[in-house]
Design a protein around this motif. Structure first.
Motif, short mmCIF file in Angstrom:
data_model
loop_
_atom_site.label_atom_id
_atom_site.label_comp_id
_atom_site.label_asym_id
_atom_site.label_seq_id
_atom_site.Cartn_x
_atom_site.Cartn_y
_atom_site.Cartn_z
N LEU A 129 104.84 14.21 -25.96
CA LEU A 129 104.26 15.02 -24.89
C LEU A 129 104.17 14.21 -23.59
O LEU A 129 104.37 14.75 -22.49
N LYS A 130 103.87 12.93 -23.70
CA LYS A 130 103.81 12.08 -22.51
C LYS A 130 105.19 11.96 -21.88
O LYS A 130 105.34 12.01 -20.65
N ASP A 131 106.23 11.83 -22.69
CA ASP A 131 107.60 11.78 -22.18
C ASP A 131 107.96 13.09 -21.48
O ASP A 131 108.61 13.09 -20.42
N PHE A 132 107.57 14.20 -22.09
CA PHE A 132 107.88 15.51 -21.52
C PHE A 132 107.22 15.69 -20.16
O PHE A 132 107.84 16.14 -19.20
N GLU A 133 105.95 15.31 -20.06
CA GLU A 133 105.25 15.47 -18.78
C GLU A 133 105.84 14.56 -17.72
O GLU A 133 105.95 14.95 -16.55
N ALA A 134 106.26 13.35 -18.10
CA ALA A 134 106.87 12.44 -17.13
C ALA A 134 108.19 12.99 -16.61
O ALA A 134 108.55 12.78 -15.45
N ALA A 135 108.92 13.71 -17.47
CA ALA A 135 110.21 14.27 -17.06
C ALA A 135 110.05 15.52 -16.22
O ALA A 135 111.01 15.96 -15.57
N HIS A 136 108.84 16.11 -16.20
CA HIS A 136 108.60 17.35 -15.47
C HIS A 136 107.31 17.23 -14.65
O HIS A 136 106.28 17.80 -15.02
N PRO A 137 107.36 16.50 -13.54
CA PRO A 137 106.16 16.30 -12.72
C PRO A 137 105.62 17.59 -12.13
O PRO A 137 104.47 17.63 -11.68
N GLU A 138 106.44 18.65 -12.11
CA GLU A 138 105.95 19.93 -11.59
C GLU A 138 104.99 20.61 -12.57
O GLU A 138 104.33 21.57 -12.22
N LEU A 139 104.90 20.07 -13.81
CA LEU A 139 104.03 20.65 -14.83
C LEU A 139 102.83 19.74 -15.10
O LEU A 139 102.95 18.51 -15.07
N THR A 140 101.71 20.34 -15.39
CA THR A 140 100.55 19.61 -15.89
C THR A 140 100.34 20.00 -17.34
O THR A 140 100.06 21.16 -17.65
N VAL A 141 100.54 19.03 -18.23
CA VAL A 141 100.39 19.30 -19.66
C VAL A 141 98.96 18.97 -20.08
O VAL A 141 98.54 17.81 -20.03
N GLU A 142 98.22 19.99 -20.44
CA GLU A 142 96.84 19.82 -20.89
C GLU A 142 96.84 19.76 -22.42
O GLU A 142 96.96 20.77 -23.10
N THR A 143 96.73 18.54 -22.94
CA THR A 143 96.78 18.34 -24.39
C THR A 143 95.38 18.17 -24.95
O THR A 143 94.60 17.34 -24.46
N VAL A 144 95.05 18.96 -25.96
CA VAL A 144 93.77 18.83 -26.65
C VAL A 144 94.04 18.39 -28.08
O VAL A 144 94.69 19.10 -28.85
N GLN A 145 93.58 17.18 -28.41
CA GLN A 145 93.75 16.65 -29.75
C GLN A 145 92.55 17.04 -30.61
O GLN A 145 91.41 16.67 -30.32
N TYR A 146 92.79 17.83 -31.65
CA TYR A 146 91.72 18.24 -32.57
C TYR A 146 91.70 17.33 -33.79
O TYR A 146 92.75 16.88 -34.25
N ALA A 147 90.51 17.05 -34.29
CA ALA A 147 90.38 16.17 -35.45
C ALA A 147 90.97 16.81 -36.70
O ALA A 147 91.38 16.11 -37.62
N SER A 148 90.99 18.13 -36.75
CA SER A 148 91.50 18.84 -37.91
C SER A 148 91.87 20.25 -37.50
O SER A 148 91.51 20.72 -36.41
N GLU A 149 92.57 20.94 -38.39
CA GLU A 149 92.91 22.33 -38.11
C GLU A 149 91.66 23.20 -38.10
O GLU A 149 91.60 24.21 -37.38
N THR A 150 90.62 22.81 -38.85
CA THR A 150 89.37 23.56 -38.84
C THR A 150 88.72 23.51 -37.46
O THR A 150 88.23 24.52 -36.95
N GLU A 151 88.75 22.33 -36.84
CA GLU A 151 88.21 22.20 -35.49
C GLU A 151 89.00 23.05 -34.51
O GLU A 151 88.44 23.66 -33.59
N PHE A 152 90.31 23.10 -34.69
CA PHE A 152 91.14 23.94 -33.83
C PHE A 152 90.77 25.41 -33.98
O PHE A 152 90.63 26.14 -32.99
N LEU A 153 90.59 25.87 -35.21
CA LEU A 153 90.24 27.27 -35.44
C LEU A 153 88.88 27.62 -34.84
O LEU A 153 88.67 28.73 -34.36
#
Length: 464
Positions: free
Chosen positions: A85-109
């Motif tokens: 994801l860091k590589d992708f955002e560096a290749a596309h400065p016109e985009l802001t990638v908002e990444t949310v890292q969840y501890a588990s799928e339960t936290e995501f749900l």
């Protein structure tokens, strides 16, 4: 040529990944009603090349929002998703990638239940949660993207389409391993697929008089469950039926295996393996050569007792676009670039420095076929020009051996026809928990099966 000791590092890395998978939670969280999808044309959408998309246009009228891409992640224990994801955002400065890292799928749900629906989901571990989200309408169809990738004839099409549910693809895996079963060819013939417990015992019991110790009880259970529990669970009706002779046979068979690997019986005439490069196949030849001392051929085939004909695939991670995505162009761009040559190498090859030779360590198979050729197809041009005649003979023999193993691996990939592990992890955990009570002598096999039926049907009812 790559050094054979790399395999030791790879085995440790895969065990680390599996350990992370085993620790994830199996709780369920109430989910909101799926968002309404935008009206789609019946024709498959035309997908432009990644290079042609410079400024993705979102579906919202807010220009600033159109430059944001919200990505939800979990199961990224090694940080491989975050790095891409860091590589992708560096290749596309016109985009802001908002990444949310969840501890588990339960936290995501839980977050999703609060209305925080991302544009893209990129997760590790198993894909059962994505299957459930797709069935409930939370994921967008990826048929157009998959058709576009397959039209390039640069990918393993059967692997791209493995996640098809009701005829539509909802998530993809950029890299994978194959789960397989190996034995000496003189013990197990290539055409001899193991279908029953009696057949397994007839083939291997003479070579294992002290019992089956190399493989654990959990792995033996997975041999049976590799078809997604379809023999005992009907996901359509939400019913379970484990109180049958076939399941009792499974319990009796698996009880023969130890909970942990036993060193005294470690060198048996079979084992379960993960294939992630041609060296894995060569290692099987070397393993049984050391064990037998007579250079036997090797049989590598799909897992015993599987209801599927081909090999099971375990994805290194899984990508999906949500049905509520607010920036579909950017989301599709991310998915497409996940299958580009640079991103595929990032997914499947790790650079390891600090040894006598700086080397690239491969830990899974890229879905992009051309990268496989780059990594593993050798020619005389790869032989150093300053070798002695003796050294030259060794290099050419090694090249021929590796190319032969690579051809075998390609043939196995062509036979990949399902995701390994049986789908819903919660159902698998219900089965193994109740089976453990039987193994410990706390209940009969019938009582264990009845408890599984009750718990499984309650869980399935909660998911409907």
């Amino acid at each position: 040529m790559k050094n054979r000791w790399i395999c030791i590092f790879l085995a440790a890395l895969l065990l680390l990944t599996a350990a992370g998978c085993g620790k994830k939670e199996a709780q369920q969280t109430a989910e909101p009603a799926p968002p309404a999808q935008a009206e789609q044309s019946s024709a498959a959408p035309q997908t432009p090349d990644a290079a042609d998309i410079s400024a993705p246009q979102g579906e919202t009228a807010d220009a600033a929002e159109a430059q944001n891409l919200r990505v939800a992640c979990w199961g990224d224990d090694l940080g491989l998703i975050a790095a891409r994801l860091k590589d992708f955002e560096a290749a596309h400065p016109e985009l802001t990638v908002e990444t949310v890292q969840y501890a588990s799928e339960t936290e995501f749900l839980t977050a999703m239940g609060a209305g925080k629906l991302p544009d893209v989901i990129w997760c590790g571990y198993d894909r059962s949660r994505l299957e459930l989200l797709a069935a409930k309408g939370y994921l967008a169809e990826l048929d157009g993207l998959v058709d576009s990738l397959c039209a390039e004839s640069a990918y393993f099409e059967n692997v791209l389409r493995l996640s098809a549910l009701s005829g539509h693809v909802y998530f993809l895996t950029p890299g994978f391993t194959l789960t397989a079963f190996s034995a000496p060819e003189r013990v197990l013939r290539q055409a001899e697929k193991i279908e029953t417990v009696a057949q397994f015992d007839e083939i291997f019991r003479p070579y294992c008089p002290e019992g089956y110790g190399w493989t654990t009880r959990e792995i033996a259970m997975n041999w049976f469950m590799n078809d997604g529990l379809s023999a005992f669970v009907d996901l359509t009706t939400g019913t379970a039926n484990f109180t049958q002779a076939r399941f009792y046979e499974i319990l009796d068979f698996c009880r023969q295996f130890p909970v942990e690997f036993e060193a005294a019986t470690a060198e048996q005439m079979f084992r379960t393996i993960e294939l992630y490069e041609p060296l894995c196949i060569l290692r099987e030849y070397e393993h049984y050569e050391r064990l037998n001392g007579d250079k036997p051929g090797v049989t590598i085939q799909p897992l015993p007792f599987s209801a599927q004909d081909g090999y099971g695939v375990r994805g290194e991670s899984y990508l999906a676009i949500t049905s509520g995505c607010q920036n579909s162009a950017a989301a599709e761009l991310l998915l497409r670039e996940a299958f580009s040559l640079p991103m595929q190498k990032r997914a499947c090859v790790q650079y390891k420095a600090g040894s006598e030779e700086d080397v690239d360590v491969v830990w899974c198979i890229p879905v992009r076929k051309v990268l496989c050729d780059i990594l593993w197809r050798y020619s005389d041009a790869d032989v150093p020009s300053d070798l002695s005649e003796e050294e030259l003979g060794f290099w050419k023999a090694d090249i021929e051996e590796t190319n032969k193993a690579y051809d075998e691996l390609l043939a196995m990939i062509a036979r990949a026809d399902h995701f390994e592990g049986g789908g819903d992890r919660t159902l698998y955990e219900i089965v193994t928990e109740e089976a453990a009570r039987f193994f410990d002598g706390a209940c009969t096999e019938e009582e264990a099966a009845q408890a599984i039926d009750r718990r499984a049907e309650l869980y399935l009812m909660e998911q409907r």
